[in-house]
Design an enzyme around this catalytic site. Structure first.
Site, mmCIF file in Angstrom:
data_model
loop_
_atom_site.group_PDB
_atom_site.id
_atom_site.type_symbol
_atom_site.label_atom_id
_atom_site.label_comp_id
_atom_site.label_asym_id
_atom_site.label_seq_id
_atom_site.Cartn_x
_atom_site.Cartn_y
_atom_site.Cartn_z
ATOM 1 N N LYS A 169 0.941 24.313 30.794
ATOM 2 C CA LYS A 169 0.288 25.604 31.051
ATOM 3 C C LYS A 169 -1.072 25.623 30.361
ATOM 4 O O LYS A 169 -1.155 25.568 29.140
ATOM 5 C CB LYS A 169 1.128 26.778 30.508
ATOM 6 C CG LYS A 169 0.501 28.104 30.927
ATOM 7 C CD LYS A 169 0.869 29.255 30.042
ATOM 8 C CE LYS A 169 -0.241 30.011 29.404
ATOM 9 N NZ LYS A 169 -1.512 30.199 30.078
ATOM 10 N N GLU A 244 1.145 23.286 16.830
ATOM 11 C CA GLU A 244 -0.169 23.027 16.219
ATOM 12 C C GLU A 244 -0.885 24.371 16.228
ATOM 13 O O GLU A 244 -1.374 24.820 17.259
ATOM 14 C CB GLU A 244 -0.905 21.967 17.039
ATOM 15 C CG GLU A 244 -1.975 21.258 16.239
ATOM 16 C CD GLU A 244 -3.324 21.917 16.337
ATOM 17 O OE1 GLU A 244 -3.648 22.703 15.406
ATOM 18 O OE2 GLU A 244 -4.053 21.678 17.302
#
Ligand code: NDP
Length: 476
Positions: A169, A244
């Site tokens: 995405k 992250e």
């Protein structure tokens, strides 16, 4: 442009579209289908359908496809860079650099194809034992808009070389480069369904991915708050996760540092990509003795930066990626001014002039006399603001540097071996740089500590996160 599912461009099930805007001009660059839950289903089905054959393809043959894709990116570099700049805003040279980084990652993982193997292990008794390293199956990635090509490479490279299939995405403000890169994989001979790209709103497409029981692993890059939500949604299917997340990297300059090199490092470290980099220098700590000289040199360099449309020649600083992002920066600065939490040394305004009127431009800004509890120091500031702080010595600098919930990167600038050692041991960060900041390499593990996330991208560490060990014991 359309979604990329099962090796072809598709409309969304909803038949709705959204606009992708040029952050320098406000013009529409293109429209993209607004994906929904049904589109995530279709992408996962395509990825599941392709998983068996791709896992059975030898690593060397997988590497051939990835290598061709990396080559195609180099071949189309100029056109892709214009597209990336048009939707993201960064100067063309930075866009090219990022795309070359994308190719470099693919090529690095092609080189690791031959290392994909299990172990032969002897245990007491008759027989033998070994481990198989198998791909997980369908994996997913949710990525942000600040480095959409590079971060796509960080996910696609290790996932595909190890035999997994992927649903990605993109961020809603930068889907075009990801869709274009996916189509280049198709041209490189990647079988349909191995890589699928579904654009659409984070709370719809992103959450459908996080919850989907058919997805075995999710690698997310973005805001810490979103990362926590993604982690909680993923828990129901016990997905493996890499997060992250945000960073608030400190840069510490000691009195014995090479000041010219450190000024260069601070300039690039903070203002590259208009300050929208997870490992940007977000807090600058200067030792008292050199603080005035360093600040004066940095101010001069900052005032020489050329702001403008990233597609124009000689521009150092493009616009912020969106109006929303510029509003965050403006609001924070207004708060700092209203609460008298710091002094704006230079910058701090929306630049004037017709060429800036329709874009999300903001002046590169230095702020001194910052109070310790300002949001400027406690939150991730994703834009061209740099707070400058004075410290007595390295010990105080390390203490202040660690006074944050983040732990992504940090740097120390010194020639003294004892100071280097103290900083490397004391700084709480996934990456500690010495006499540099910002540089990442495909070979080196990258990721955070504390609320900057967990898991590692790049290097052999990322590869092992996309593989599952199966132990086999044979009795003879
Ligand atoms: P987000 O975390 O919202 O966006 C990152 C990605 O997550 C995008 O693809 C986004 O989709 C998607 N997403 C958004 N909401 C959800 C959700 N509920 N479930 C699953 N996926 C979701 O970051 P923003 O773009 O809003 O940026 C906000 C702040 O995040 C920045 O100011 C910066 O501080 C930080 N940030 C940090 C980055 C880093 O690398 N450390 C990178 C980007 C942002 P969509 O685009 O459709 O919203």
């Amino acid at each position: 442009m359309k979604m990329w599912i099962n090796g072809k461009f598709e409309d969304s099930c909803s038949s709705e579209f959204f606009e992708v805007l040029n952050p320098a001009t406000g013009e529409i660059v293109d429209t993209v289908p607004r994906g929904g839950r049904e589109d995530v289903e279709a992408a996962v089905d395509a990825a599941a359908g392709a998983a068996g054959a791709w896992a059975a393809t030898s690593p060397r043959n997988r590497a051939e496809v990835l290598h061709r894709a990396g080559g195609l990116v180099r071949e189309w570099l100029d056109e892709l860079a214009v597209l990336l700049t048009s939707e993201q805003g960064k100067p063309l040279a930075e866009a090219k650099n990022e795309l070359l980084g994308f190719s470099g990652i693919l090529e690095y993982y092609c080189g690791l194809a031959s290392t994909l193997k299990g172990d032969f292990i002897q245990v007491p008794g008759n027989g033998y034992s070994f481990t198989l390293k198998n791909p997980l199956g369908v994996c997913a990635a949710i990525i942000p808009w600040n480095m959409p090509a590079l971060i796509m490479g960080w996910k696609v490279g290790p996932a595909l070389i190890s035999g997994n299939t992927l649903v990605l995405k993109p961020a809603s403000s930068t889907p075009l480069i990801n869709l274009s890169l996916a189509a280049l994989f198709g041209d490189a001979g990647l079988p349909p369904g191995v890589l699928n790209v579904v654009p659409g709103p984070g709370p719809v497409v992103g959450e459908a991915i996080a919850k989907h029981p058919g997805i075995k692993r999710l690698s997310f890059t973005g805001d810490t708050g979103t990362g926590k939500r993604v982690a909680s949604l993923s828990a129901s299917s016990l997905k493996r996760l890499t997060l992250e997340l945000g960073g608030s990297d400190p840069m510490i300059v000691c009195e014995d540092a090479d000041l010219e090199a450190a000024v260069d490092g601070a300039l690039r470290g903070r203002f590259y990509n208009c300050g929208q980099t997870c490992t940007a220098v977000k807090r600058l700590y200067l030792q008292e003795k050199i603080a005035d000289e360093f600040t004066a040199k940095l101010q001069k360099r900052v005032e020489g930066l050329r702001i403008g449309n990233g597609l124009s020649e000689g521009v150092d600083l493009g616009p912020l990626n969106s109006g929303k992002q510029r509003a965050c920066v403006l609001n924070l600065l207004e708060e700092v001014r209203a609460k008298e939490e710091g002094t704006v040394l230079t910058g701090g305004r929306v630049p004037e002039g017709v060429e800036y009127a329709a874009g999300n431009f903001f002046e590169p800004t230095l702020i001194t006399d910052v109070v310790p509890d300002s949001r400027l120091l406690r939150e991730e500031v994703f834009g061209p603001l740099l707070p400058i702080l004075r410290v007595r010595d390295l010990e105080e600098a390390i203490g202040e540097a660690n006074r944050t919930k983040y732990g992504l990167g940090a740097s120390v600038w010194t020639k003294d071996i004892d100071r280097i050692r103290a900083a490397c041991e004391g700084l709480e960060a996934g990456t500690v740089w010495v006499n540099q900041h910002l540089k990442v390499a495909p070979e080196l593990p990258f990721g955070g500590m504390k609320e900057s996330g967990f898991g590692r991208e790049n290097g052999g560490d990322a590869l092992s996160e996309y593989l599952e060990s199966k132990t086999v014991m044979v009795k003879t």
